[in-house]
Design a protein around this motif. Structure first.
Motif, PDB file in Angstrom:
ATOM      1  N   LEU A   1      81.844 -16.483  42.700  1.00  0.00           N
ATOM      2  CA  LEU A   1      81.510 -17.760  43.319  1.00  0.00           C
ATOM      3  C   LEU A   1      80.898 -17.584  44.708  1.00  0.00           C
ATOM      4  CD1 LEU A   1      84.747 -19.715  42.367  1.00  0.00           C
ATOM      5  CD2 LEU A   1      82.493 -19.872  41.279  1.00  0.00           C
ATOM      6  N   LEU A   2      81.095 -16.426  45.309  1.00  0.00           N
ATOM      7  CA  LEU A   2      80.608 -16.161  46.665  1.00  0.00           C
ATOM      8  C   LEU A   2      79.282 -15.406  46.656  1.00  0.00           C
ATOM      9  CD1 LEU A   2      83.985 -15.137  48.357  1.00  0.00           C
ATOM     10  CD2 LEU A   2      82.809 -17.343  48.469  1.00  0.00           C
ATOM     11  N   ARG A   3      78.499 -15.599  45.624  1.00  0.00           N
ATOM     12  CA  ARG A   3      77.214 -14.909  45.499  1.00  0.00           C
ATOM     13  C   ARG A   3      76.073 -15.826  45.925  1.00  0.00           C
ATOM     14  NH1 ARG A   3      77.600  -9.979  43.645  1.00  0.00           N
ATOM     15  NH2 ARG A   3      79.495  -9.428  42.564  1.00  0.00           N
ATOM     16  N   CYS A   4      75.067 -15.217  46.498  1.00  0.00           N
ATOM     17  CA  CYS A   4      73.875 -15.925  46.945  1.00  0.00           C
ATOM     18  C   CYS A   4      73.121 -16.458  45.727  1.00  0.00           C
ATOM     19  CB  CYS A   4      72.999 -14.970  47.749  1.00  0.00           C
ATOM     20  SG  CYS A   4      71.400 -15.646  48.255  1.00  0.00           S
ATOM     21  N   SER A   5      72.613 -17.669  45.827  1.00  0.00           N
ATOM     22  CA  SER A   5      71.857 -18.273  44.736  1.00  0.00           C
ATOM     23  C   SER A   5      70.494 -17.624  44.537  1.00  0.00           C
ATOM     24  CB  SER A   5      71.656 -19.764  44.998  1.00  0.00           C
ATOM     25  OG  SER A   5      72.892 -20.422  45.090  1.00  0.00           O
ATOM     26  N   ARG A   6      70.076 -16.809  45.497  1.00  0.00           N
ATOM     27  CA  ARG A   6      68.753 -16.188  45.384  1.00  0.00           C
ATOM     28  C   ARG A   6      68.828 -14.703  45.049  1.00  0.00           C
ATOM     29  NH1 ARG A   6      63.721 -16.985  49.523  1.00  0.00           N
ATOM     30  NH2 ARG A   6      62.139 -16.733  47.932  1.00  0.00           N
ATOM     31  N   CYS A   7      69.579 -13.925  45.813  1.00  0.00           N
ATOM     32  CA  CYS A   7      69.612 -12.469  45.584  1.00  0.00           C
ATOM     33  C   CYS A   7      70.770 -12.041  44.683  1.00  0.00           C
ATOM     34  CB  CYS A   7      69.698 -11.721  46.916  1.00  0.00           C
ATOM     35  SG  CYS A   7      71.285 -11.871  47.769  1.00  0.00           S
ATOM     36  N   ALA A   8      71.728 -12.920  44.443  1.00  0.00           N
ATOM     37  CA  ALA A   8      72.887 -12.687  43.566  1.00  0.00           C
ATOM     38  C   ALA A   8      73.883 -11.672  44.118  1.00  0.00           C
ATOM     39  CB  ALA A   8      72.461 -12.298  42.158  1.00  0.00           C
ATOM     40  N   ASN A   9      73.733 -11.247  45.369  1.00  0.00           N
ATOM     41  CA  ASN A   9      74.732 -10.393  46.015  1.00  0.00           C
ATOM     42  C   ASN A   9      75.771 -11.262  46.712  1.00  0.00           C
ATOM     43  OD1 ASN A   9      73.475  -7.946  45.322  1.00  0.00           O
ATOM     44  ND2 ASN A   9      72.076  -8.118  47.054  1.00  0.00           N
ATOM     45  N   ILE A  10      76.871 -10.644  47.135  1.00  0.00           N
ATOM     46  CA  ILE A  10      77.858 -11.369  47.932  1.00  0.00           C
ATOM     47  C   ILE A  10      77.137 -11.896  49.167  1.00  0.00           C
ATOM     48  CG2 ILE A  10      80.007 -11.172  49.248  1.00  0.00           C
ATOM     49  CD1 ILE A  10      80.586 -10.799  46.354  1.00  0.00           C
ATOM     50  N   LEU A  11      77.404 -13.158  49.506  1.00  0.00           N
ATOM     51  CA  LEU A  11      76.719 -13.796  50.627  1.00  0.00           C
ATOM     52  C   LEU A  11      76.885 -13.019  51.929  1.00  0.00           C
ATOM     53  CD1 LEU A  11      77.799 -17.396  49.771  1.00  0.00           C
ATOM     54  CD2 LEU A  11      75.422 -16.656  49.962  1.00  0.00           C
ATOM     55  N   ARG A  12      75.805 -12.938  52.679  1.00  0.00           N
ATOM     56  CA  ARG A  12      75.813 -12.299  53.997  1.00  0.00           C
ATOM     57  C   ARG A  12      75.285 -13.328  54.986  1.00  0.00           C
ATOM     58  NH1 ARG A  12      77.134  -7.082  56.074  1.00  0.00           N
ATOM     59  NH2 ARG A  12      75.983  -6.892  57.995  1.00  0.00           N
ATOM     60  N   GLU A  13      76.091 -13.707  55.967  1.00  0.00           N
ATOM     61  CA  GLU A  13      75.746 -14.771  56.917  1.00  0.00           C
ATOM     62  C   GLU A  13      75.313 -16.024  56.147  1.00  0.00           C
ATOM     63  OE1 GLU A  13      72.848 -13.242  59.648  1.00  0.00           O
ATOM     64  OE2 GLU A  13      74.164 -11.619  60.291  1.00  0.00           O
ATOM     65  N   PRO A  14      76.233 -16.640  55.404  1.00  0.00           N
ATOM     66  CA  PRO A  14      75.863 -17.757  54.528  1.00  0.00           C
ATOM     67  C   PRO A  14      75.385 -18.986  55.286  1.00  0.00           C
ATOM     68  CG  PRO A  14      78.240 -17.524  54.637  1.00  0.00           C
ATOM     69  CD  PRO A  14      77.665 -16.360  55.369  1.00  0.00           C
ATOM     70  N   VAL A  15      74.321 -19.592  54.756  1.00  0.00           N
ATOM     71  CA  VAL A  15      73.805 -20.848  55.281  1.00  0.00           C
ATOM     72  C   VAL A  15      73.679 -21.827  54.126  1.00  0.00           C
ATOM     73  CG1 VAL A  15      72.587 -19.799  57.223  1.00  0.00           C
ATOM     74  CG2 VAL A  15      71.399 -20.099  55.066  1.00  0.00           C
ATOM     75  N   CYS A  16      73.823 -23.079  54.451  1.00  0.00           N
ATOM     76  CA  CYS A  16      73.746 -24.157  53.465  1.00  0.00           C
ATOM     77  C   CYS A  16      72.507 -24.996  53.767  1.00  0.00           C
ATOM     78  CB  CYS A  16      75.013 -25.006  53.574  1.00  0.00           C
ATOM     79  SG  CYS A  16      75.048 -26.424  52.483  1.00  0.00           S
ATOM     80  N   LEU A  17      71.783 -25.358  52.731  1.00  0.00           N
ATOM     81  CA  LEU A  17      70.664 -26.280  52.903  1.00  0.00           C
ATOM     82  C   LEU A  17      71.225 -27.692  52.814  1.00  0.00           C
ATOM     83  CD1 LEU A  17      67.862 -24.604  50.767  1.00  0.00           C
ATOM     84  CD2 LEU A  17      68.298 -24.412  53.218  1.00  0.00           C
TER      85      LEU A  17
END
Length: 127
Positions: free
Chosen positions: A47-63
């Motif tokens: 659930l903590l994966r980036c919607s674009r790169c599919a890796n664990i989020l790094r410095e997550p930002v929300c649109l």
């Protein structure tokens, strides 16, 4: 008639905290005492994966417009165009740093190191 009483000189055995405990009945396939915790952590990390790169989020930002979450590096080229998932317009004022989510990701990383004894911690990649 059988005598079901315990002998008088025998005291009940008290387990100390250092003695190994028998495996709980709900432990799956003998993968260790922390198997359920490892499985739960794996589900959480999905659930903590980036919607674009599919890796664990790094410095997550929300649109702000659509609330999709990305790594800050992954969304930088989308500002002024649109969300890479749903194509909702994304403007610089809509991008919000999610510090609480970043803290949770850091805690998950520490938990992974504890549960896997630092042997498999490099298994997940970060942006």
């Amino acid at each position: 008639m059988p005598d079901n009483r315990q002998p008088r000189n025998r005291q009940p055995r008290i387990r100390s905290g250092n003695e190994p405990r028998s495996a709980p009945a709900m432990e799956p396939d003998g993968r260790g005492a922390w198997a359920h915790s490892r499985a739960a952590l794996d589900r959480l990390e999905k659930l903590l994966r980036c919607s674009r790169c599919a890796n664990i989020l790094r410095e997550p930002v929300c649109l702000g417009g659509c609330e999709h979450i990305f790594c800050s590096n992954c969304v930088s080229d989308c500002i002024g165009t649109g969300c890479p998932v749903c194509y909702t317009p994304a403007w610089i004022q809509d991008v919000k740093i999610n510090r609480q989510l970043d803290s949770m990701i850091q805690l998950c990383s520490k938990l992974r190191n504890l549960l896997y004894d630092n042997k498999l911690s490099g298994r997940h990649t970060f942006c």
